[in-house]
Design an enzyme around this catalytic site. Sequence first.
Site, PDB file in Angstrom:
ATOM      1  CG  ASP A 101      -1.624  -1.966  11.945  1.00 48.86           C
ATOM      2  OD1 ASP A 101      -0.517  -2.203  12.428  1.00 48.86           O
ATOM      3  OD2 ASP A 101      -2.081  -0.810  11.825  1.00 48.86           O
ATOM      4  CE  LYS A 129       2.915  -3.137  10.385  1.00 47.64           C
ATOM      5  NZ  LYS A 129       2.475  -1.763  10.058  1.00 47.64           N
ATOM      6  CG  PHE A 151       3.920   1.640   6.005  1.00 41.80           C
ATOM      7  CD1 PHE A 151       2.655   1.677   6.568  1.00 41.80           C
ATOM      8  CD2 PHE A 151       4.035   1.637   4.618  1.00 41.80           C
ATOM      9  CE1 PHE A 151       1.516   1.719   5.770  1.00 41.80           C
ATOM     10  CE2 PHE A 151       2.900   1.685   3.814  1.00 41.80           C
ATOM     11  CZ  PHE A 151       1.640   1.724   4.394  1.00 41.80           C
ATOM     12  CB  VAL A 152       5.705  -4.138   5.320  1.00 39.30           C
ATOM     13  CG1 VAL A 152       6.730  -4.346   6.421  1.00 39.30           C
ATOM     14  CG2 VAL A 152       4.316  -4.535   5.803  1.00 39.30           C
ATOM     15  CG  ASP A 158      -1.474   0.640  -0.643  1.00 39.24           C
ATOM     16  OD1 ASP A 158      -1.769  -0.064   0.353  1.00 39.24           O
ATOM     17  OD2 ASP A 158      -1.891   1.797  -0.798  1.00 39.24           O
TER      18      ASP A 158
HETATM   19  P1  5GP Z   1      -6.244  -2.924  10.842  1.00 39.98           P
HETATM   20  O1  5GP Z   1      -7.703  -2.721  10.742  1.00 39.98           O
HETATM   21  O2  5GP Z   1      -5.825  -4.298  11.297  1.00 39.98           O
HETATM   22  O3  5GP Z   1      -5.568  -1.840  11.664  1.00 39.98           O
HETATM   23  O4  5GP Z   1      -5.681  -2.605   9.411  1.00 39.98           O
HETATM   24  C1  5GP Z   1      -5.432  -3.491   8.439  1.00 39.98           C
HETATM   25  C2  5GP Z   1      -5.148  -2.702   7.171  1.00 39.98           C
HETATM   26  O5  5GP Z   1      -4.237  -1.606   7.397  1.00 39.98           O
HETATM   27  C3  5GP Z   1      -4.461  -3.588   6.179  1.00 39.98           C
HETATM   28  O6  5GP Z   1      -5.374  -4.295   5.384  1.00 39.98           O
HETATM   29  C4  5GP Z   1      -3.648  -2.602   5.396  1.00 39.98           C
HETATM   30  O7  5GP Z   1      -4.429  -2.060   4.352  1.00 39.98           O
HETATM   31  C5  5GP Z   1      -3.311  -1.491   6.354  1.00 39.98           C
HETATM   32  N1  5GP Z   1      -1.946  -1.627   6.908  1.00 39.98           N
HETATM   33  C6  5GP Z   1      -1.596  -1.830   8.187  1.00 39.98           C
HETATM   34  N2  5GP Z   1      -0.258  -1.910   8.345  1.00 39.98           N
HETATM   35  C7  5GP Z   1       0.264  -1.764   7.089  1.00 39.98           C
HETATM   36  C8  5GP Z   1       1.610  -1.758   6.568  1.00 39.98           C
HETATM   37  O8  5GP Z   1       2.623  -1.917   7.254  1.00 39.98           O
HETATM   38  N3  5GP Z   1       1.722  -1.593   5.220  1.00 39.98           N
HETATM   39  C9  5GP Z   1       0.655  -1.417   4.399  1.00 39.98           C
HETATM   40  N4  5GP Z   1       0.913  -1.256   3.108  1.00 39.98           N
HETATM   41  N5  5GP Z   1      -0.613  -1.405   4.854  1.00 39.98           N
HETATM   42  C10 5GP Z   1      -0.809  -1.574   6.188  1.00 39.98           C
END
Ligand code: 5GP
Length: 174
Positions: A101, A129, A151-152, A158
């Site tokens: 993300d 994303k 949000f998936v 989860d």
């Molecule tokens: P980042 O550090 O890249 O922002 O976050 C990654 C983490 O955010 C993922 O491992 C996940 O736990 C959570 N996350 C980000 N987007 C989503 C989403 O659309 N759905 C879910 N279930 N978790 C997400």
Amino acid sequence: MYEKCEEVLISRESLNERVAQLGEQITKDYEGKELIVIGVLRGSFIFLADLVRAIKMPLSLDFMIAKSYVGTETTGEVRILKDVDVKIAGKHVLIVEDIVDSGFTLSKLVGHFEGRNAASVKICTALNKPSRRVVKDLKVDYVGFDVPDAFVVGYGLDFNDMMRNFPEIRIYKP
Ligand code: 5GP
């Protein structure tokens, strides 16, 4: 709760097909190298289980737990709650994540393994994303699917620790 996630974004069949392609690519790319696959718990567990069975070469496997802190989106504070138990130096590390993300989590983990003298560190994620990326220079080497800014859930991902068991990726609408 289920009525909030009726929309299927990626079917089980599409996931199967894409995981097989990723496994084939990874098998080619790591031929003759000592590969250690590291799953980031908990979201990656289903993807990881599918992916390693699609990689047709010897590999070792370990897990870690990383947590990015709520309310720290701008600073991107990420803590490693469980590290891997195996020796990393000289090995080719492939980090397997459920979704990238902002990129804060993976950027922290890549730095962590580079600091332990891995021979190489690459990332494989089920979902990506790109529109949400904050760490612009994060290189994501293997991507299952790019997804929109929604949000998936499902296939390991989860909502409040629920819905990981959907076999497909669904959009959660609050
Ligand atoms: P980042 O550090 O890249 O922002 O976050 C990654 C983490 O955010 C993922 O491992 C996940 O736990 C959570 N996350 C980000 N987007 C989503 C989403 O659309 N759905 C879910 N279930 N978790 C997400």
